[in-house]
Design a protein around this motif. Structure first.
Motif, PDB file in Angstrom:
ATOM      1  N   VAL A 111      46.352  17.771 -69.875  1.00  0.00           N
ATOM      2  CA  VAL A 111      47.031  18.659 -70.392  1.00  0.00           C
ATOM      3  C   VAL A 111      46.467  20.315 -69.857  1.00  0.00           C
ATOM      4  O   VAL A 111      47.390  21.463 -69.613  1.00  0.00           O
ATOM      5  N   ALA A 112      45.532  20.383 -69.097  1.00  0.00           N
ATOM      6  CA  ALA A 112      44.717  21.540 -68.513  1.00  0.00           C
ATOM      7  C   ALA A 112      45.619  21.552 -67.241  1.00  0.00           C
ATOM      8  O   ALA A 112      45.787  23.270 -66.559  1.00  0.00           O
ATOM      9  N   ARG A 113      45.679  20.649 -66.130  1.00  0.00           N
ATOM     10  CA  ARG A 113      46.746  20.741 -65.386  1.00  0.00           C
ATOM     11  C   ARG A 113      47.756  21.511 -65.767  1.00  0.00           C
ATOM     12  O   ARG A 113      48.948  22.306 -64.357  1.00  0.00           O
ATOM     13  N   SER A 114      48.783  20.407 -67.068  1.00  0.00           N
ATOM     14  CA  SER A 114      50.202  20.941 -67.018  1.00  0.00           C
ATOM     15  C   SER A 114      50.929  21.721 -67.827  1.00  0.00           C
ATOM     16  O   SER A 114      51.204  22.228 -67.785  1.00  0.00           O
ATOM     17  N   ASN A 115      49.515  23.071 -68.290  1.00  0.00           N
ATOM     18  CA  ASN A 115      49.105  23.480 -68.860  1.00  0.00           C
ATOM     19  C   ASN A 115      49.958  23.712 -70.183  1.00  0.00           C
ATOM     20  O   ASN A 115      51.141  24.470 -70.909  1.00  0.00           O
ATOM     21  N   ALA A 116      50.025  22.248 -71.154  1.00  0.00           N
ATOM     22  CA  ALA A 116      50.402  21.600 -72.193  1.00  0.00           C
ATOM     23  C   ALA A 116      49.705  22.140 -73.516  1.00  0.00           C
ATOM     24  O   ALA A 116      48.722  22.251 -73.355  1.00  0.00           O
ATOM     25  N   ILE A 117      49.939  21.035 -74.681  1.00  0.00           N
ATOM     26  CA  ILE A 117      49.471  21.358 -75.642  1.00  0.00           C
ATOM     27  C   ILE A 117      49.283  19.834 -75.875  1.00  0.00           C
ATOM     28  O   ILE A 117      50.260  19.232 -75.649  1.00  0.00           O
ATOM     29  N   PRO A 171      55.270  22.336 -72.491  1.00  0.00           N
ATOM     30  CA  PRO A 171      54.969  20.906 -72.803  1.00  0.00           C
ATOM     31  C   PRO A 171      53.921  20.548 -73.834  1.00  0.00           C
ATOM     32  O   PRO A 171      52.839  20.447 -74.211  1.00  0.00           O
ATOM     33  N   LEU A 172      54.456  19.271 -74.553  1.00  0.00           N
ATOM     34  CA  LEU A 172      54.071  18.699 -75.747  1.00  0.00           C
ATOM     35  C   LEU A 172      53.072  17.209 -75.113  1.00  0.00           C
ATOM     36  O   LEU A 172      54.233  16.866 -74.946  1.00  0.00           O
ATOM     37  N   TYR A 173      51.956  17.120 -75.048  1.00  0.00           N
ATOM     38  CA  TYR A 173      51.876  15.789 -74.549  1.00  0.00           C
ATOM     39  C   TYR A 173      51.027  15.035 -75.580  1.00  0.00           C
ATOM     40  O   TYR A 173      49.767  15.422 -76.307  1.00  0.00           O
ATOM     41  N   THR A 174      51.671  14.014 -75.908  1.00  0.00           N
ATOM     42  CA  THR A 174      50.553  14.001 -77.892  1.00  0.00           C
ATOM     43  C   THR A 174      50.434  12.172 -76.932  1.00  0.00           C
ATOM     44  O   THR A 174      50.808  11.459 -76.641  1.00  0.00           O
ATOM     45  N   ILE A 175      49.529  12.542 -78.594  1.00  0.00           N
ATOM     46  CA  ILE A 175      48.661  10.429 -78.367  1.00  0.00           C
ATOM     47  C   ILE A 175      48.455  10.464 -79.627  1.00  0.00           C
ATOM     48  O   ILE A 175      48.144  10.904 -80.340  1.00  0.00           O
ATOM     49  N   THR A 176      48.118   8.965 -79.641  1.00  0.00           N
ATOM     50  CA  THR A 176      47.507   8.477 -80.694  1.00  0.00           C
ATOM     51  C   THR A 176      46.004   7.961 -80.387  1.00  0.00           C
ATOM     52  O   THR A 176      45.352   7.843 -79.460  1.00  0.00           O
ATOM     53  N   THR A 177      45.215   7.868 -81.968  1.00  0.00           N
ATOM     54  CA  THR A 177      44.237   6.926 -81.638  1.00  0.00           C
ATOM     55  C   THR A 177      44.153   6.062 -81.530  1.00  0.00           C
ATOM     56  O   THR A 177      42.904   5.461 -80.033  1.00  0.00           O
ATOM     57  N   GLY A 178      45.215   5.111 -81.445  1.00  0.00           N
ATOM     58  CA  GLY A 178      44.876   3.750 -80.283  1.00  0.00           C
ATOM     59  C   GLY A 178      45.855   3.932 -78.864  1.00  0.00           C
ATOM     60  O   GLY A 178      44.515   3.018 -78.469  1.00  0.00           O
ATOM     61  N   ASP A 179      45.866   5.120 -78.556  1.00  0.00           N
ATOM     62  CA  ASP A 179      45.336   5.359 -77.065  1.00  0.00           C
ATOM     63  C   ASP A 179      44.753   5.717 -76.442  1.00  0.00           C
ATOM     64  O   ASP A 179      43.700   5.429 -75.077  1.00  0.00           O
ATOM     65  N   THR A 191      38.990  12.622 -71.920  1.00  0.00           N
ATOM     66  CA  THR A 191      38.937  13.240 -70.636  1.00  0.00           C
ATOM     67  C   THR A 191      39.980  13.743 -70.456  1.00  0.00           C
ATOM     68  O   THR A 191      40.829  14.154 -69.112  1.00  0.00           O
ATOM     69  N   SER A 192      40.385  12.431 -70.119  1.00  0.00           N
ATOM     70  CA  SER A 192      41.310  12.192 -69.060  1.00  0.00           C
ATOM     71  C   SER A 192      42.785  12.818 -69.666  1.00  0.00           C
ATOM     72  O   SER A 192      43.490  13.654 -68.676  1.00  0.00           O
ATOM     73  N   ALA A 193      43.226  12.978 -70.618  1.00  0.00           N
ATOM     74  CA  ALA A 193      43.919  13.702 -71.828  1.00  0.00           C
ATOM     75  C   ALA A 193      43.948  15.617 -71.214  1.00  0.00           C
ATOM     76  O   ALA A 193      44.701  15.330 -71.391  1.00  0.00           O
ATOM     77  N   LEU A 194      42.530  15.640 -71.623  1.00  0.00           N
ATOM     78  CA  LEU A 194      42.330  17.292 -71.324  1.00  0.00           C
ATOM     79  C   LEU A 194      42.778  17.654 -70.318  1.00  0.00           C
ATOM     80  O   LEU A 194      42.880  19.008 -70.335  1.00  0.00           O
ATOM     81  N   ASP A 195      42.207  16.736 -69.193  1.00  0.00           N
ATOM     82  CA  ASP A 195      42.723  16.578 -67.677  1.00  0.00           C
ATOM     83  C   ASP A 195      44.221  16.814 -68.168  1.00  0.00           C
ATOM     84  O   ASP A 195      44.362  17.976 -66.611  1.00  0.00           O
TER      85      ASP A 195
END
Length: 82
Positions: free
Chosen positions: A63-69, A36-44, A57-61
């Motif tokens: 993507v680590a759990r879901s093996n995503a980019i 999966p591709l997890y996309t966020i913006t700087t505004g997020d 930290t939340s975003a990295l956690d």
């Protein structure tokens, strides 16, 4: 492009003119890797250091759990000099 190996992941920084399809590149890589591709913006992420730290930290956690980019779109605001 800058590639850094951190643990078991790879960090890539794509920087170029706005016309170059950096987002499309991330989409193609995710599709090719079948993840999966997890996309966020700087505004997020928020507007102050504490919010950005928590958001990253939340975003990295996630993507680590879901093996995503993780794609942080328009992150050049973090790279600009004040």
């Amino acid at each position: 492009m800058l590639l850094l190996r951190e643990g078991k992941g790879i960090i890539a920084l794509f920087s170029s003119n706005p016309q170059i399809e950096k987002t499309l590149t991330a989409e193609v890589v995710a599709e090719n890797m079948k993840v999966p591709l997890y996309t966020i913006t700087t505004g997020d992420l928020g507007s102050n250091a504490i919010e950005v730290d928590f958001g990253l930290t939340s975003a990295l956690d996630s993507v680590a759990r879901s093996n995503a980019i993780l794609l942080i779109d328009v992150c050049d605001v973090f790279l600009e000099a004040p």
